[in-house]
Design a protein around this motif. Structure first.
Motif, PDB file in Angstrom:
ATOM      1  N   THR A 280       0.831  -1.204   0.000  1.00  9.41           N
ATOM      2  CA  THR A 280       0.000   0.000   0.000  1.00  9.41           C
ATOM      3  C   THR A 280       0.865   1.254   0.000  1.00  9.41           C
ATOM      4  O   THR A 280       1.747   1.423   0.846  1.00  9.41           O
ATOM      5  N   GLY A 281       0.619   2.112  -0.966  1.00 13.97           N
ATOM      6  CA  GLY A 281       1.358   3.362  -1.065  1.00 13.97           C
ATOM      7  C   GLY A 281       2.657   3.262  -1.827  1.00 13.97           C
ATOM      8  O   GLY A 281       3.290   4.284  -2.109  1.00 13.97           O
ATOM      9  N   TRP A 282       3.057   2.037  -2.206  1.00 15.00           N
ATOM     10  CA  TRP A 282       4.305   1.857  -2.953  1.00 15.00           C
ATOM     11  C   TRP A 282       3.959   1.456  -4.375  1.00 15.00           C
ATOM     12  O   TRP A 282       2.973   1.908  -4.932  1.00 15.00           O
ATOM     13  N   TRP A 283       4.740   0.593  -5.002  1.00 12.17           N
ATOM     14  CA  TRP A 283       4.458   0.144  -6.353  1.00 12.17           C
ATOM     15  C   TRP A 283       4.656  -1.369  -6.430  1.00 12.17           C
ATOM     16  O   TRP A 283       5.249  -1.969  -5.550  1.00 12.17           O
ATOM     17  N   SER A 284       4.163  -1.946  -7.499  1.00 14.25           N
ATOM     18  CA  SER A 284       4.299  -3.391  -7.662  1.00 14.25           C
ATOM     19  C   SER A 284       4.282  -3.736  -9.147  1.00 14.25           C
ATOM     20  O   SER A 284       3.466  -3.207  -9.908  1.00 14.25           O
ATOM     21  N   PHE A 285       5.185  -4.624  -9.554  1.00 19.06           N
ATOM     22  CA  PHE A 285       5.185  -5.088 -10.941  1.00 19.06           C
ATOM     23  C   PHE A 285       3.934  -5.900 -11.259  1.00 19.06           C
ATOM     24  O   PHE A 285       3.593  -6.080 -12.430  1.00 19.06           O
ATOM     25  N   ASP A 286       3.251  -6.398 -10.231  1.00 18.33           N
ATOM     26  CA  ASP A 286       2.007  -7.114 -10.478  1.00 18.33           C
ATOM     27  C   ASP A 286       1.010  -6.235 -11.219  1.00 18.33           C
ATOM     28  O   ASP A 286       0.174  -6.731 -11.992  1.00 18.33           O
ATOM     29  N   CYS A 287       1.082  -4.923 -10.978  1.00 22.48           N
ATOM     30  CA  CYS A 287       0.155  -3.999 -11.633  1.00 22.48           C
ATOM     31  C   CYS A 287       0.314  -4.040 -13.150  1.00 22.48           C
ATOM     32  O   CYS A 287      -0.658  -4.168 -13.893  1.00 22.48           O
ATOM     33  N   ILE A 288       1.543  -3.937 -13.605  1.00 26.44           N
ATOM     34  CA  ILE A 288       1.782  -3.841 -15.040  1.00 26.44           C
ATOM     35  C   ILE A 288       1.722  -5.208 -15.709  1.00 26.44           C
ATOM     36  O   ILE A 288       1.371  -5.328 -16.882  1.00 26.44           O
ATOM     37  N   GLN A 289       2.039  -6.250 -14.950  1.00 20.88           N
ATOM     38  CA  GLN A 289       1.991  -7.587 -15.534  1.00 20.88           C
ATOM     39  C   GLN A 289       0.564  -8.048 -15.773  1.00 20.88           C
ATOM     40  O   GLN A 289       0.320  -8.935 -16.594  1.00 20.88           O
ATOM     41  N   ALA A 290      -0.382  -7.441 -15.058  1.00 24.30           N
ATOM     42  CA  ALA A 290      -1.783  -7.807 -15.246  1.00 24.30           C
ATOM     43  C   ALA A 290      -2.383  -7.206 -16.504  1.00 24.30           C
ATOM     44  O   ALA A 290      -3.476  -7.593 -16.923  1.00 24.30           O
ATOM     45  N   LEU A 291      -1.695  -6.268 -17.140  1.00 20.05           N
ATOM     46  CA  LEU A 291      -2.206  -5.622 -18.343  1.00 20.05           C
ATOM     47  C   LEU A 291      -1.858  -6.441 -19.578  1.00 20.05           C
ATOM     48  O   LEU A 291      -0.896  -7.217 -19.591  1.00 20.05           O
TER      49      LEU A 291
ATOM     50  N   ARG B 138      -6.848   7.366   1.554  1.00 17.81           N
ATOM     51  CA  ARG B 138      -6.052   6.449   2.374  1.00 17.81           C
ATOM     52  C   ARG B 138      -4.717   6.132   1.699  1.00 17.81           C
ATOM     53  O   ARG B 138      -3.656   6.174   2.348  1.00 17.81           O
ATOM     54  N   VAL B 139      -4.760   5.844   0.414  1.00 16.69           N
ATOM     55  CA  VAL B 139      -3.535   5.505  -0.308  1.00 16.69           C
ATOM     56  C   VAL B 139      -2.616   6.717  -0.413  1.00 16.69           C
ATOM     57  O   VAL B 139      -1.397   6.603  -0.277  1.00 16.69           O
ATOM     58  N   ALA B 140      -3.190   7.894  -0.631  1.00 17.00           N
ATOM     59  CA  ALA B 140      -2.385   9.111  -0.724  1.00 17.00           C
ATOM     60  C   ALA B 140      -1.656   9.383   0.583  1.00 17.00           C
ATOM     61  O   ALA B 140      -0.475   9.770   0.584  1.00 17.00           O
ATOM     62  N   ALA B 141      -2.325   9.175   1.701  1.00 18.94           N
ATOM     63  CA  ALA B 141      -1.681   9.377   3.004  1.00 18.94           C
ATOM     64  C   ALA B 141      -0.534   8.390   3.199  1.00 18.94           C
ATOM     65  O   ALA B 141       0.536   8.752   3.722  1.00 18.94           O
ATOM     66  N   ALA B 142      -0.732   7.148   2.780  1.00 16.05           N
ATOM     67  CA  ALA B 142       0.339   6.154   2.896  1.00 16.05           C
ATOM     68  C   ALA B 142       1.532   6.532   2.018  1.00 16.05           C
ATOM     69  O   ALA B 142       2.691   6.376   2.422  1.00 16.05           O
ATOM     70  N   ARG B 143       1.259   7.041   0.813  1.00 16.45           N
ATOM     71  CA  ARG B 143       2.344   7.452  -0.083  1.00 16.45           C
ATOM     72  C   ARG B 143       3.170   8.582   0.534  1.00 16.45           C
ATOM     73  O   ARG B 143       4.403   8.525   0.555  1.00 16.45           O
ATOM     74  N   ALA B 144       2.487   9.612   1.013  1.00 16.53           N
ATOM     75  CA  ALA B 144       3.210  10.724   1.638  1.00 16.53           C
ATOM     76  C   ALA B 144       3.983  10.248   2.861  1.00 16.53           C
ATOM     77  O   ALA B 144       5.128  10.675   3.106  1.00 16.53           O
TER      78      ALA B 144
END
Length: 420
Positions: free
Chosen positions: A254-265, A296-302
């Motif tokens: 949460t709030g970071w990144w993941s290669f799972d995101c792009i691999q699902a496309l 919620r995600v924006a707060a985690a990112r910051a």
């Protein structure tokens, strides 16, 4: 002397932890892009050229970092170690710039203290031996802060031009720093009372014109070689694609990144501008479907960017960029101390009537960028000079107050002794 110490720290980090290095990911990109540019081969995707022998025009990253690394490449120093050493030299240069800005903003003692912190603080040097754009971003943001203070003190057309040039350099180092045009340059010039509005508009035009002139060659080059318009970078789509999906909205990432995101496309287009559009549209669809989760995600990112949300986990995540875990955690602890001192420094400068926008603009901008894409330690790097400068002001003020208190107590004790 402080700059020399800073260089020694960076070279010690390089040869103690980062040599020999695994050259992959972004460091590979910047390293190979510099050598290709020095060889006159333009700006292709280095990965496509190496692994598939295909020349694919690319602008995944803005050009300044690789363009600077091309300087040793042109001189025949094309190895990764040469680029690491040159990057450390750029980092040491940032130490000197931070010291000069501290002297202008709060006096010689604060300038020396700021330079000393910049020389030793891991947040200022952890990226240098990695060969990352954060080194260039730190340097250009330090120069931008210096240009902003110079403009505020003098408010001439020449100073407005220097401000615009520094902004352009920052944009060519890190694309998200283009936000500084709205967060720093426009408000700073608009605040320039008692100058009449016509004069302020003229200064703004000078800054904007200079910035456009510096960025224009890169933009024109991109517009001539891509199917879709690309101005600074074609990397926004892929960045959004790895940061807006189930994995980066829920669970450990949460709030970071993941290669799972792009691999699902599905298979993305090879042409970089079309791929950029494809990834952006996929991210926008996910954002629209999950708008309620954004706060919620924006707060985690910051929180990740500023070491306030799962900090030890974030230092582990930083290992994907080959940062040593122990040094990353040392840097995190130092960050917490400097953040507290920076709050004190902000209060001190406000009471002294010193303009705060040049020092606050970069942290604000990097926080906005984190909220929009993802939170990570490297996003904070360009704001480190501002943090160091504010912290130096706070520490100097605290030390000065303690000395005055001690002197007052000594005087009172002496008076009591004489009275006896």
């Amino acid at each position: 002397m402080v700059v020399a110490v800073g260089l020694g720290v960076r070279l010690g980090y390089l040869f103690g932890w980062m040599h020999p290095a695994v050259v992959d990911g972004d460091p590979f990109y910047y390293h190979q892009a510099a050598n290709l540019f020095a060889d006159g081969r333009g700006w292709p995707d280095p990965f496509e050229l190496r692994y598939f022998d295909r020349y694919v025009p690319d602008a995944q990253h803005p050009p300044l970092t690789s363009a600077l690394l091309a300087i040793p490449s042109v001189l025949g120093f094309t190895g990764f170690l040469s680029h690491q050493i040159f990057s450390c030299l750029l980092g040491a240069l940032s130490v000197g710039v931070v010291g000069l800005v501290g002297r202008r903003a709060a006096g010689p003692a604060t300038g020396l203290l700021a330079a000393g912190i910049a020389a030793l603080y891991p947040g200022m040097w952890l990226n240098d031996a990695l060969v990352m754009s954060e080194t260039t971003g730190i340097l250009t943001c330090a120069l931008l802060i210096a240009a902003a203070h110079r403009f505020w003190d003098r408010r001439t057309v020449a100073d407005a031009c220097w401000l615009g040039a520094a902004l352009a350099a920052a944009m060519l180092a890190r694309a998200e720093l283009a936000l500084l045009a709205l967060v720093l340059v426009v408000p700073l010039i608009a605040m320039s009372r008692p100058l009449p509005w016509r004069r302020r508009l003229g200064l703004l035009a000078a800054a904007a014109g200079t910035s456009v002139a510096v960025v224009a060659p890169w933009t024109a080059y991109n517009l001539s070689r891509f199917e879709e318009p690309e101005f600074l970078s074609s990397g926004l789509g892929s960045t959004l694609a790895v940061t807006h999906c189930e994995a980066s909205y829920f669970g450990k990432y949460t709030g970071w990144w993941s290669f799972d995101c792009i691999q699902a496309l599905d298979q993305a287009p090879v042409e970089r501008s079309e791929r950029d559009v494809y990834y952006r549209e996929a991210a926008y669809r996910f954002i629209g479907d999950n708008a309620g989760e954004l706060p919620r995600v924006a707060a985690a990112r910051a929180g990740r960017t500023w070491g306030l949300y799962r900090p030890w986990q974030q230092t582990e995540f930083d290992g994907v960029e080959l940062r040593p875990l122990g040094l990353s955690r040392l840097g995190m602890v130092c960050l917490w101390v400097l953040e507290l001192a920076a709050v004190a420094g902000t209060v001190v400068l406000r009471r002294r009537g010193v303009v705060l926008l040049p020092l606050l603009a970069v942290p604000i901008t990097l926080t906005l960028a984190s909220v929009l894409v993802y939170g990570t330690t490297r996003f904070r790097a360009c704001a480190e000079p501002a943090v160091v400068l504010l912290a130096a002001v706070g520490i100097a003020a605290i030390v000065g107050a303690l000395r005055r208190r001690r002197a007052g107590l000594a005087t009172a004790e002496a008076q009591r002794e004489r009275a006896k």
